[in-house]
Design a protein around this motif. Structure first.
Motif, PDB file in Angstrom:
ATOM      1  N   HIS A 105       0.850  -1.195   0.000  1.00 23.54           N
ATOM      2  CA  HIS A 105       0.000   0.000   0.000  1.00 23.54           C
ATOM      3  C   HIS A 105       0.885   1.243   0.000  1.00 23.54           C
ATOM      4  CE1 HIS A 105      -3.923   1.880   0.548  1.00 23.54           C
ATOM      5  NE2 HIS A 105      -3.356   2.720   1.391  1.00 23.54           N
ATOM      6  N   TYR A 106       0.514   2.220  -0.814  1.00 26.29           N
ATOM      7  CA  TYR A 106       1.213   3.510  -0.858  1.00 26.29           C
ATOM      8  C   TYR A 106       0.168   4.596  -1.077  1.00 26.29           C
ATOM      9  CZ  TYR A 106       4.026   7.440  -2.481  1.00 26.29           C
ATOM     10  OH  TYR A 106       4.593   8.675  -2.627  1.00 26.29           O
ATOM     11  N   LYS A 107       0.220   5.591  -0.217  1.00 23.02           N
ATOM     12  CA  LYS A 107      -0.706   6.705  -0.347  1.00 23.02           C
ATOM     13  C   LYS A 107       0.040   7.968   0.082  1.00 23.02           C
ATOM     14  CE  LYS A 107      -5.585   7.411   0.588  1.00 23.02           C
ATOM     15  NZ  LYS A 107      -6.725   6.891   1.329  1.00 23.02           N
ATOM     16  N   SER A 108      -0.067   9.017  -0.723  1.00 26.23           N
ATOM     17  CA  SER A 108       0.579  10.273  -0.351  1.00 26.23           C
ATOM     18  C   SER A 108      -0.369  11.432  -0.617  1.00 26.23           C
ATOM     19  CB  SER A 108       1.882  10.465  -1.124  1.00 26.23           C
ATOM     20  OG  SER A 108       1.621  10.713  -2.490  1.00 26.23           O
ATOM     21  N   ILE A 109      -0.119  12.505   0.109  1.00 28.90           N
ATOM     22  CA  ILE A 109      -0.894  13.719  -0.067  1.00 28.90           C
ATOM     23  C   ILE A 109       0.052  14.905   0.068  1.00 28.90           C
ATOM     24  CG2 ILE A 109      -1.577  13.909   2.368  1.00 28.90           C
ATOM     25  CD1 ILE A 109      -4.356  14.880   1.326  1.00 28.90           C
ATOM     26  N   THR A 110      -0.136  15.877  -0.801  1.00 29.73           N
ATOM     27  CA  THR A 110       0.623  17.125  -0.757  1.00 29.73           C
ATOM     28  C   THR A 110      -0.386  18.259  -0.658  1.00 29.73           C
ATOM     29  OG1 THR A 110       2.345  16.159  -2.136  1.00 29.73           O
ATOM     30  CG2 THR A 110       2.324  18.547  -1.963  1.00 29.73           C
ATOM     31  N   ILE A 111      -0.220  19.087   0.361  1.00 25.74           N
ATOM     32  CA  ILE A 111      -1.152  20.180   0.627  1.00 25.74           C
ATOM     33  C   ILE A 111      -0.365  21.488   0.588  1.00 25.74           C
ATOM     34  CG2 ILE A 111      -2.843  21.130   2.251  1.00 25.74           C
ATOM     35  CD1 ILE A 111      -2.937  18.254   3.512  1.00 25.74           C
ATOM     36  N   LYS A 112      -0.814  22.411  -0.235  1.00 28.17           N
ATOM     37  CA  LYS A 112      -0.106  23.690  -0.402  1.00 28.17           C
ATOM     38  C   LYS A 112      -0.684  24.762   0.506  1.00 28.17           C
ATOM     39  CE  LYS A 112       1.012  22.753  -5.184  1.00 28.17           C
ATOM     40  NZ  LYS A 112       0.724  23.064  -6.577  1.00 28.17           N
ATOM     41  N   ASN A 113       0.191  25.383   1.281  1.00 28.75           N
ATOM     42  CA  ASN A 113      -0.117  26.604   2.051  1.00 28.75           C
ATOM     43  C   ASN A 113      -1.452  26.572   2.781  1.00 28.75           C
ATOM     44  OD1 ASN A 113       2.302  27.722   1.070  1.00 28.75           O
ATOM     45  ND2 ASN A 113       1.261  28.300  -0.827  1.00 28.75           N
ATOM     46  N   ASP A 114      -1.578  25.693   3.752  1.00 30.26           N
ATOM     47  CA  ASP A 114      -2.803  25.596   4.529  1.00 30.26           C
ATOM     48  C   ASP A 114      -2.416  25.392   5.998  1.00 30.26           C
ATOM     49  OD1 ASP A 114      -5.198  24.818   5.816  1.00 30.26           O
ATOM     50  OD2 ASP A 114      -5.976  23.908   3.981  1.00 30.26           O
ATOM     51  N   ALA A 115      -2.422  26.481   6.754  1.00 28.05           N
ATOM     52  CA  ALA A 115      -1.995  26.442   8.153  1.00 28.05           C
ATOM     53  C   ALA A 115      -2.878  25.520   8.993  1.00 28.05           C
ATOM     54  CB  ALA A 115      -1.985  27.854   8.737  1.00 28.05           C
TER      55      ALA A 115
END
Length: 154
Positions: free
Chosen positions: A63-73
């Motif tokens: 299993h592989y899962k990733s998330i990238t979130i831009k500029n969200d304090a």
């Protein structure tokens, strides 16, 4: 009678096809970071990746899962709280903090299933971009470090 046999065959076949994804979801279900993927996965300025079985087998992962979130304090605060909850009982392979907050972390979580290791990787870059990765598979921490740093994936 034929209809009963047909129905039972269909149920059996579905049972054979469904366990792999269900097991992967079940193994991640006990983690708070799952809430990060659920809450932010479909929002604007977010990229979420989940690898298919063919790609996973190439790297010895299940299993592989990733998330990238831009500029969200708010997302950063929420993700850090989830990480703090999940790191209990985990082996800290690497953890970097700045101003009291985690900016980079690499944890090996307790196993749920024999011979399947679980890892969480987390990083916040100088621009405030959050990256969170969940990996499970037969690979060990040395294999993962080699994979990540030879391919520059993290």
């Amino acid at each position: 009678m034929k209809r009963i046999i047909h129905t039972m065959t269909c149920i059996l076949l579905l049972g054979l096809l469904l366990p792999a994804p269900a097991v992967a979801l079940e193994m991640q279900k006990d983690l708070r970071i799952q809430d990060v993927f659920t809450r932010y996965g479909k929002k604007k300025n977010v990229t979420m990746v989940e690898l298919s079985n063919e790609m996973l087998e190439t790297y010895g992962m299940t299993h592989y899962k990733s998330i990238t979130i831009k500029n969200d304090a708010d997302a950063l605060r929420f993700t850090r709280r989830c990480l703090e909850a999940d790191q209990k009982g985990a082996r800290k392979i690497k953890e970097v903090t700045d101003d009291g907050g985690i900016i980079s972390a690499y944890y090996q979580l307790p196993t749920v299933k024999e011979d399947i290791n679980r890892f969480v990787l987390f990083k916040v870059n100088k621009k405030g971009v959050i990256t969170l990765v969940y990996i499970e598979g037969e690979l060990d921490s040395d294999d993962l470090i080699t994979l990540l740093f030879t391919r520059n994936d993290f």
